[in-house]
Structures are given as C-alpha cells and as structure tokens.
Design an enzyme around this catalytic site. Sequence first.
Site, PDB file in Angstrom:
ATOM      1  CB  ALA A   9      -7.508   5.155  10.309  1.00  0.00           C
ATOM      2  CE1 TYR A  65       0.835   7.395   4.388  1.00  0.00           C
ATOM      3  CE2 TYR A  65       0.343   9.399   5.703  1.00  0.00           C
ATOM      4  CZ  TYR A  65       0.906   8.891   4.283  1.00  0.00           C
ATOM      5  OH  TYR A  65       1.187   9.790   3.431  1.00  0.00           O
ATOM      6  CB  THR A  77       0.735  11.861   9.620  1.00  0.00           C
ATOM      7  OG1 THR A  77      -0.576  11.268   8.807  1.00  0.00           O
ATOM      8  CG2 THR A  77       1.801  12.451   8.655  1.00  0.00           C
ATOM      9  CE  LYS A  78      -4.124   7.357   9.446  1.00  0.00           C
ATOM     10  NZ  LYS A  78      -5.197   8.211   8.782  1.00  0.00           N
ATOM     11  CG  ASN A  79      -3.653  10.395  17.013  1.00  0.00           C
ATOM     12  OD1 ASN A  79      -3.735  11.059  16.113  1.00  0.00           O
ATOM     13  ND2 ASN A  79      -3.905  11.237  18.105  1.00  0.00           N
TER      14      ASN A  79
END
Length: 358
Positions: A152, A176, A178-180
């Site tokens: 994640a 999500y 804000t993930k990379n």
Amino acid sequence: MNDLVALHAPIADALAAAVRRVVDSGWYILGPEVDDFEAAFAAYCGVRHAVGVGNGTDAIELALAAVGAGRGSRVALAANAGGYGTTAVLALGAEPVYVDVDEDTATLDPALLDRKTFDAVLVTHLYGRLADMAALRTVADAHGAKLVEDCAQAHGAARDGRVAGAWGDAAAFSFYPTKNLGALGDAGAVVTADAGVAQRVRRLRQYGWDRKYHQVAGPARNSRLDELQAAVLGAKLPHLDGWNARRVAVAARYAATIEHPKLTLPDVAAPSHVGHLYVLRTTDRDALSAHLRAHGVPHDVHYPVPDHRQPVHGGRFAGLGLPVTERLCAEVLSLPCHPALAPAEVDRIAAALNSWAA
C-alpha cells in the site's frame, strides 16, 4: 501533508476525459475500464494478474484468503504498520503472530520471523521501502508458508529488477488518494503470478460467484473496483515513476538540509524506496511536534500505537514484548513528502527543524 490539487493540475484534462468516458459509457461496475487497468497494472508489477477491489484493506484480506489463510490460521506480521494488516487477519478469523522489525528499515526482521510458528506471512513495505523480500521468502518457504505483500505504501519500489508485488504468492495494493498511485476515492487491487489465486480473488470480491447468481466460494464479500476509479488510475499510472522520482528528490533535499543532532533521518534511496513517507526519529517527539506546530509545519505520526497494544485487544497480547516496534512507535514523526512539494517549501521545513532548541 499532501497537495492533491497541485498534483492533479497538470493532468486535469486527462482525468476529466477519463471520468467523462465512463459517464458516457453507461457502464460503471466491472467493465472495460477495470479490465484495462488490471492488465496495465499487472504488467507494471511484472505479474500476470491484477484484480481490482474496493480498498486496500479488502485487498489484504482477499489476498490472504486466496492463498489459503482463514479461521484458525496463524499469520505472521509486523505490529508497526497502522493496524490494517491486523484488521484483515482478524476479519478472516485468523490469529495474528506479531514479529518484531529491523531497527534500520522498520520492516519485518527475517531472523525473528524464523523463530515463529505460522501458516502465512504478511509483509508490509513500510513508508515506501521494499522489505528484505529475498530473505523473507527463504524463511517462508522453509516453514511451508504462503507469503503476501502489503504494497500500500510502495507502488513501484523495486530491487534486483523485481517490483513490489512480484515477490509474494499474492500482493495487496491500496489506491487511497494520498498513495503514490492514488484514486479519487477508495480503491485497491490484488496482484499475483498465480492464475488460481487470481481466480479465487475474482470470486471472493463478488459474492463468491463463478457466474452470476451462482455462489461457489466463501466466505465472500462485495468489494469491486468501480469503472470511475479504474479510469482515473489508468490515467495516472504513466506518471507514477516520475512522481516517485520527485518524492525521492524531496527526501534527498531533506537529507542535505536537515542538520540537528537529536534527529535520526531515514535512508531514502531509489529504487528500493519510493518516498511514500519521510519518517524521521527523535526521543523527544512531543516537544518537536509542538515546535513544528508553532512554525506552521504539517506533520503526522505513522504510527503511534503498535497493533499489539491497541485497546481493542484487551489483555490478549499483554505478555508480548516487541522492543524495536515499541521504540519506533514512540519516536517516529512524518514530514510532508509528495511530488508537488516545492524546493523552497522543503527548505522552510528543514529550517524549522534546525531551529528546534531541543
């Protein structure tokens, strides 16, 4: 901590076109956009199969279930990764077997794992750093256990030419925002080289069906990646490597400009670390946090309470000591680290840190 408006601004037309394409198609669940993204993301990870699901925690649960973990299984995992893995393990009716982590990497310690008894291993690539997968794979194989990666925070991290997600029997990803690689809402995926594992995930994500209204697997759920999120992720995937490079550049600028004797800085080196979070350590975190608040510097703690000390467990793990995990949870503090962070902003944050009169 993040600026998604600035991140998305250069690709706003592509995102709008992706959303419009889905709206105009009239097909919103498990359609061609999901198929296309699954194929593209599997290829990116270097595996044959990707199965889109509703979110990253569902991805962990379904990946574990698909490799055979279930009620009564013993799943080894770290306790410093926010509780998402524990949530999935408990949802399966399995038993969490907590293993301490390596002091330098904050990821699962292979030598300590080898001392445990377990049926499956869940390895979290924490903060963007790829865990020591070669060693962990060796230990898992020696114990006859399946290995699942929690990727994640590590989209695109790689070592020896193998990307996060290509090391285990299955791997879970969160998208999500804000993930990379982030969606415009909740989304996730399970990737695997094993056709049988992929088939089980496909069934378990949709009621256990092998065809409509024909249930053959369980316990199952409704956890489907929708067409809108798949289209958005497909538009963003080509930018992932560039965004990762910018995260690593932010981390390098922090390393070059933060000079404080009470701070321990992380080693963020590509390609095995993709800078999802920039997490430093200090033995006086509360005082540093107060200083940063006074200087208007966003920050967070990932994560303050280790899983085995969460109140929900009562006294279940009262006798378990994980000294490295507990020390890290008491010392870690995260600074902003994202592709839209300008060099001047990094320098301002570093200056605030350097001015801390600890």
